[in-house]
Design an enzyme around this catalytic site. Structure first.
Site, mmCIF file in Angstrom:
data_model
loop_
_atom_site.group_PDB
_atom_site.id
_atom_site.type_symbol
_atom_site.label_atom_id
_atom_site.label_comp_id
_atom_site.label_asym_id
_atom_site.label_seq_id
_atom_site.Cartn_x
_atom_site.Cartn_y
_atom_site.Cartn_z
ATOM 1 N N GLN A 129 3.449 -11.883 -7.407
ATOM 2 C CA GLN A 129 2.745 -10.615 -7.242
ATOM 3 C C GLN A 129 1.902 -10.618 -5.980
ATOM 4 O O GLN A 129 1.337 -9.593 -5.601
ATOM 5 C CB GLN A 129 1.846 -10.362 -8.456
ATOM 6 N N ASN A 130 1.785 -11.768 -5.340
ATOM 7 C CA ASN A 130 0.927 -11.907 -4.169
ATOM 8 C C ASN A 130 1.596 -11.371 -2.915
ATOM 9 O O ASN A 130 2.812 -11.470 -2.754
ATOM 10 C CB ASN A 130 0.550 -13.376 -3.973
ATOM 11 N N VAL A 131 0.780 -10.846 -2.012
ATOM 12 C CA VAL A 131 1.290 -10.295 -0.751
ATOM 13 C C VAL A 131 0.889 -11.167 0.429
ATOM 14 O O VAL A 131 0.989 -10.747 1.581
ATOM 15 C CB VAL A 131 0.772 -8.845 -0.551
ATOM 16 N N ASP A 132 0.433 -12.401 0.142
ATOM 17 C CA ASP A 132 -0.111 -13.272 1.190
ATOM 18 C C ASP A 132 0.924 -14.155 1.884
ATOM 19 O O ASP A 132 0.608 -14.856 2.845
ATOM 20 C CB ASP A 132 -1.229 -14.156 0.621
ATOM 21 N N HIS A 152 5.268 -7.156 -5.078
ATOM 22 C CA HIS A 152 4.410 -6.082 -4.571
ATOM 23 C C HIS A 152 4.428 -5.986 -3.053
ATOM 24 O O HIS A 152 3.556 -5.346 -2.468
ATOM 25 C CB HIS A 152 2.974 -6.275 -5.074
ATOM 26 N N CYS A 160 5.993 3.222 8.983
ATOM 27 C CA CYS A 160 5.507 4.596 8.985
ATOM 28 C C CYS A 160 6.326 5.416 7.996
ATOM 29 O O CYS A 160 7.322 4.936 7.453
ATOM 30 C CB CYS A 160 5.600 5.205 10.390
ATOM 31 N N CYS A 219 7.701 6.502 16.805
ATOM 32 C CA CYS A 219 7.553 7.938 16.565
ATOM 33 C C CYS A 219 7.119 8.646 17.848
ATOM 34 O O CYS A 219 7.605 9.747 18.168
ATOM 35 C CB CYS A 219 6.534 8.192 15.458
ATOM 36 N N GLY A 262 -1.142 -18.396 -13.193
ATOM 37 C CA GLY A 262 -2.253 -17.782 -12.473
ATOM 38 C C GLY A 262 -2.254 -16.276 -12.415
ATOM 39 O O GLY A 262 -2.521 -15.695 -11.360
ATOM 40 N N ASN A 288 -2.740 -20.205 -17.508
ATOM 41 C CA ASN A 288 -3.775 -19.351 -16.928
ATOM 42 C C ASN A 288 -5.091 -19.588 -17.659
ATOM 43 O O ASN A 288 -5.107 -19.871 -18.859
ATOM 44 C CB ASN A 288 -3.390 -17.871 -17.044
#
Length: 349
Positions: A129-132, A152, A160, A219, A262, A288
């Protein structure tokens, strides 16, 4: 008007988990046994990145560490009106400050241990789920990186509304060039200012209306004057793209078992994967500290211990013999830096 709310652990759950406490050695033995057949799917949340210095959203009691946390919703970010522009100024000003610590974060022993389990064929795939991007940083091969699904999205690309994609690093340079008065605040990030898992930073006393948002260069070249730019992450109130959703279900279906690490699974996008695994009668272990959305599911075996020591010991137990002859495995089992976080900043995803 649609009422929007930040996902959380259902209020019907107890404020503290009732999972029985077990010794570390017993937890390591249990998860080692669980993973030994192979073909496991690992699902992770923000709790695995805390040791890399990225603060989790929630503490051990399941509540938000920042009680005043007010994320921007997708509908607000893409609103074409002047009000929407103000929301975008708020988002990009805070993200401008919060992105560098996430960009520069180093995988910790949990990331490398999961990579070792994947390299050793005990774990077939990872859903995070992490975007790191830390799972991918810890992975030694491109094939392994392809088997990591970022549920995610990722902070490292931007797009854009017309579909033009570009790297966040280049966009960060443009943000800095257009907003020199904000640059002094960057030195305070990690000290007076703290970064959330999505790269957002709480800023007090600054006028977001003064922040300049760079346009999409493609653009501009196409003569398009009005565009909206967002990071390639799923915002609150935004649906996960169908290909990603389909792939997440496919990974659950092809795995023989599921290890969750976690995360409180407060977001339904993760919780529905657990429910799908339960429906398919897959064995499930949840590692967890604190309450989670899955605590009421009897099919989920919960172990209430911090993930760091447990997962590293499990990886060494399963993969240690291979490390004697495989330098890649040896590196994975001995890599990872733990970056201290302030007391109270630790927590689950």
């Amino acid at each position: 008007m649609v009422k929007l709310s930040v996902p959380g652990i259902p209020k019907a759950l107890p404020t503290l988990s009732k999972a029985p406490l077990i010794p570390l050695a017993q937890a390591v033995e249990r998860i080692t046994e669980f993973l030994s057949p192979g073909n496991a799917l690992v699902l992770t949340g923000a709790g695995v990145s805390v040791d890399s210095g990225i603060r989790a959203y929630r503490g051990h009691d399941g509540r938000y560490l920042n009680p005043n946390y007010k994320p921007i919703f997708y509908q607000e970010l893409v609103d074409p009106s002047p009000t929407g522009h103000l929301f975008r100024q708020r988002y990009w000003s805070r993200s401008y400050l919060g992105y560098p610590p996430v960009r520069d974060a180093i995988p910790n022993p949990i990331h490398y241990s999961i990579a070792a389990l994947q390299y050793g064929k005990y774990c077939s795939s990872v859903i995070t789920q992490n975007v790191d991007g830390l799972h991918k940083k810890a992975s030694p091969t491109e094939d392994m990186r392809r088997r990591i699904l970022e549920l995610h999205g990722t902070l490292f690309t931007v797009h854009c509304k017309h579909g033009h994609m570009f790297g966040r690093d280049g966009y960060q340079v443009r943000l800095e060039d257009l907003n020199p008065t904000w640059k002094p605040l960057a030195d305070k990030v990690g000290q007076e200012l703290r970064t959330n898992p999505d790269g957002d930073v709480e800023v007090i006393g600054m006028d977001f209306g003064t922040f300049n948002i760079p346009s999409c260069e493609q653009c501009e070249n196409d003569g398009i004057t009005m565009t909206i730019i967002k990071p390639d992450v799923t915002f609150f109130g935004e649906s996960i793209r169908e290909p990603v959703k389909d792939e997440s279900y496919h990974l659950v279906e092809e795995a023989s078992r599921l290890l969750i690490i976690g995360t409180t699974m407060a977001t339904y996008s993760a919780f529905r994967l657990i429910r799908h695994a339960v429906e398919l009668d897959k064995p499930i272990i949840l590692l967890n500290v604190g309450p989670t959305r899955a605590d009421t599911l009897e099919a989920v075996e919960k172990i209430e211990l911090p993930a760091g020591d447990v997962i590293r010991a499990v990886a060494r137990a399963l993969c240690g013999p291979k490390a004697q002859t495989d330098p890649v495995m040896r590196t994975l089992l001995t890599s990872g830096v733990v970056r201290a976080v302030k007391t109270g900043d630790r927590g689950a995803g």
